[in-house]
Design a protein around this motif. Structure first.
Motif, PDB file in Angstrom:
ATOM      1  N   ASN A   1     -87.525  42.725  54.316  1.00 49.52           N
ATOM      2  CA  ASN A   1     -86.530  43.573  53.673  1.00 49.52           C
ATOM      3  C   ASN A   1     -86.878  45.024  53.972  1.00 49.52           C
ATOM      4  O   ASN A   1     -87.890  45.537  53.518  1.00 49.52           O
ATOM      5  N   GLY A   2     -86.034  45.712  54.750  1.00 48.43           N
ATOM      6  CA  GLY A   2     -86.334  47.071  55.175  1.00 48.43           C
ATOM      7  C   GLY A   2     -86.518  48.038  54.032  1.00 48.43           C
ATOM      8  O   GLY A   2     -87.271  49.004  54.134  1.00 48.43           O
ATOM      9  N   SER A   3     -85.836  47.834  52.904  1.00 51.70           N
ATOM     10  CA  SER A   3     -85.954  48.772  51.794  1.00 51.70           C
ATOM     11  C   SER A   3     -87.281  48.645  51.070  1.00 51.70           C
ATOM     12  O   SER A   3     -87.716  49.567  50.390  1.00 51.70           O
ATOM     13  N   GLU A   4     -87.941  47.520  51.176  1.00 52.95           N
ATOM     14  CA  GLU A   4     -89.199  47.303  50.479  1.00 52.95           C
ATOM     15  C   GLU A   4     -90.404  47.409  51.399  1.00 52.95           C
ATOM     16  O   GLU A   4     -91.489  47.805  50.973  1.00 52.95           O
ATOM     17  N   LYS A   5     -90.241  47.024  52.672  1.00 54.57           N
ATOM     18  CA  LYS A   5     -91.380  47.022  53.586  1.00 54.57           C
ATOM     19  C   LYS A   5     -90.910  47.322  54.990  1.00 54.57           C
ATOM     20  O   LYS A   5     -90.179  46.540  55.574  1.00 54.57           O
ATOM     21  N   GLU A   6     -91.317  48.478  55.515  1.00 51.83           N
ATOM     22  CA  GLU A   6     -90.951  48.831  56.873  1.00 51.83           C
ATOM     23  C   GLU A   6     -92.027  48.331  57.826  1.00 51.83           C
ATOM     24  O   GLU A   6     -93.184  48.732  57.736  1.00 51.83           O
ATOM     25  N   GLY A   7     -91.659  47.462  58.701  1.00 57.44           N
ATOM     26  CA  GLY A   7     -92.597  46.992  59.706  1.00 57.44           C
ATOM     27  C   GLY A   7     -93.402  45.797  59.240  1.00 57.44           C
ATOM     28  O   GLY A   7     -93.366  45.373  58.098  1.00 57.44           O
TER      29      GLY A   7
ATOM     30  N   PHE B   1     -86.734  36.911  65.233  1.00 53.84           N
ATOM     31  CA  PHE B   1     -87.471  38.036  64.665  1.00 53.84           C
ATOM     32  C   PHE B   1     -86.566  39.255  64.549  1.00 53.84           C
ATOM     33  O   PHE B   1     -85.595  39.413  65.283  1.00 53.84           O
ATOM     34  N   GLY B   2     -86.940  40.144  63.609  1.00 57.77           N
ATOM     35  CA  GLY B   2     -86.218  41.401  63.436  1.00 57.77           C
ATOM     36  C   GLY B   2     -84.978  41.283  62.609  1.00 57.77           C
ATOM     37  O   GLY B   2     -84.038  42.064  62.781  1.00 57.77           O
ATOM     38  N   GLY B   3     -84.952  40.334  61.674  1.00 57.04           N
ATOM     39  CA  GLY B   3     -83.762  40.145  60.860  1.00 57.04           C
ATOM     40  C   GLY B   3     -83.384  41.375  60.064  1.00 57.04           C
ATOM     41  O   GLY B   3     -82.256  41.842  60.122  1.00 57.04           O
TER      42      GLY B   3
ATOM     43  N   ALA C   1     -84.503  45.579  65.942  1.00 61.31           N
ATOM     44  CA  ALA C   1     -85.644  46.163  65.232  1.00 61.31           C
ATOM     45  C   ALA C   1     -86.974  45.542  65.632  1.00 61.31           C
ATOM     46  O   ALA C   1     -88.030  46.048  65.261  1.00 61.31           O
ATOM     47  N   ALA C   2     -86.954  44.462  66.371  1.00 65.81           N
ATOM     48  CA  ALA C   2     -88.182  43.733  66.672  1.00 65.81           C
ATOM     49  C   ALA C   2     -88.712  44.075  68.049  1.00 65.81           C
ATOM     50  O   ALA C   2     -87.955  44.290  68.989  1.00 65.81           O
ATOM     51  N   THR C   3     -90.036  44.089  68.162  1.00 71.30           N
ATOM     52  CA  THR C   3     -90.725  44.221  69.441  1.00 71.30           C
ATOM     53  C   THR C   3     -91.567  42.974  69.636  1.00 71.30           C
ATOM     54  O   THR C   3     -92.433  42.675  68.808  1.00 71.30           O
TER      55      THR C   3
END
Length: 307
Positions: A14-20, A36-38, A60-62
């Motif tokens: 969840n991007g709002s709670e955990k970046e990366g 990956f990168g949902g 968003a995924a590498t």
């Protein structure tokens, strides 16, 4: 092992709670897709894995995949592969996989290493034009061939591969024409072309020759082979009448030129008749001797006297 329509692995950060986030996968066997990168910027490192499914990396995924086998497709702009096979990847540039050889050659123009490496055999439905200067096409012991549906509306569109940029190298594999092709490889008005450890197979072509040097400078090095068929005009045509007004073919010292098949005993090399500015250098390096009217043929094998 995935069940039903599910994935073997799916990251749902969840991007709002955990970046990366970092995910490392080593030595696993996966039956199902990996996604990956949902919602987050996942950094994924996969090595020594067998994946019976697809690998998808959203924007968003590498994802880095090394020493692995993927039976399905690898999809994503930020995916690099190293010594990895996949159903849809035909070539790599700087470790990035490409589904299209044409796109790989185009992107090589801005790559750190301008080398396009095949990962599997490739069939072409139309002429492949190499327009990126300085690129190296490493066939990696694979074959480029004509598909059954190969089309070309004019003679100059019926070559299997055409070089239209300077300083192009093609090496380590086979290029094989089909019945709809004219020439296997045509260098058109360019300089600095190098062919190394290459087989140019014209045995099934409808007309033409394995190699045309059209107003170009071409050097052959290493161990090269040309295969002629019943419709071949000859082996290598040096034609100064097109392109820049001169045509030069050089056989590097220490190189070899094999001609395992020449059913109509055609010249191995010939300079286009009634032209000036065509040169062949180093013919003796590959066992060629001058024949009549600007041609070169294989030197006769010395006879061994009976004892």
């Amino acid at each position: 092992t995935a069940t039903g329509d599910g994935d073997a692995i799916q990251d749902m950060q969840n991007g709002s709670e955990k970046e990366g986030g970092e995910i490392t996968i080593t030595g696993g066997e996966f039956n199902g897709d990996l996604n990956f990168g949902g919602k987050g910027s996942a950094v994924v490192d996969i090595s020594n894995a067998t994946i019976d499914g697809d690998v998808t990396a959203e924007a968003a995924a590498t994802v880095k995949i090394k020493d692995s086998t993927v039976t399905g497709d690898i999809t994503g702009d930020n995916v690099t592969i190293d010594n990895t096979t996949s159903e849809n990847i035909v070539a790599t540039v700087d470790g990035k996989g490409y589904e299209s050889l044409e796109k790989a050659l185009a992107d090589a123009a801005t790559a750190v290493d301008k080398t396009v490496t095949l990962t599997k055999d490739v069939e072409l439905t139309e002429q492949l034009n190499i327009t990126t200067a300085g690129v190296t096409l490493n066939l990696n012991n694979h074959t480029i061939s004509a598909a059954d549906g190969f089309t070309g509306s004019a003679n100059h569109e019926k070559n299997l591969v055409q070089i239209l940029a300077n300083d192009v190298t093609i090496k380590n594999g086979t290029i094989k024409a089909g019945g709809s092709n004219r020439n296997v490889l045509n260098a058109q008005g360019v300089t600095g072309v190098v062919l190394e450890d290459l087989t140019l197979d014209h045995s099934d072509a409808g007309e033409g020759a394995p190699l045309i040097v059209n107003g170009s400078d071409v050097t052959m090095k290493g161990n090269n082979t040309i295969v002629l068929g019943s419709s071949s005009w000859g082996g290598i045509n040096v034609d100064p009448s097109k392109g820049k007004g001169s045509a030069n073919l050089t056989f590097e010292n220490g190189s070899t030129l094999n001609v395992p098949q020449n059913p109509n005993n055609k010249p191995v090399v010939w300079i286009e008749a009634n032209t000036t500015g065509g040169t062949v250098t180093g013919a003796e390096n590959v066992g060629l001797v001058p024949g009549p009217d600007g041609t070169y043929v294989k030197a006769p094998t010395p006879s061994v006297p009976d004892k």
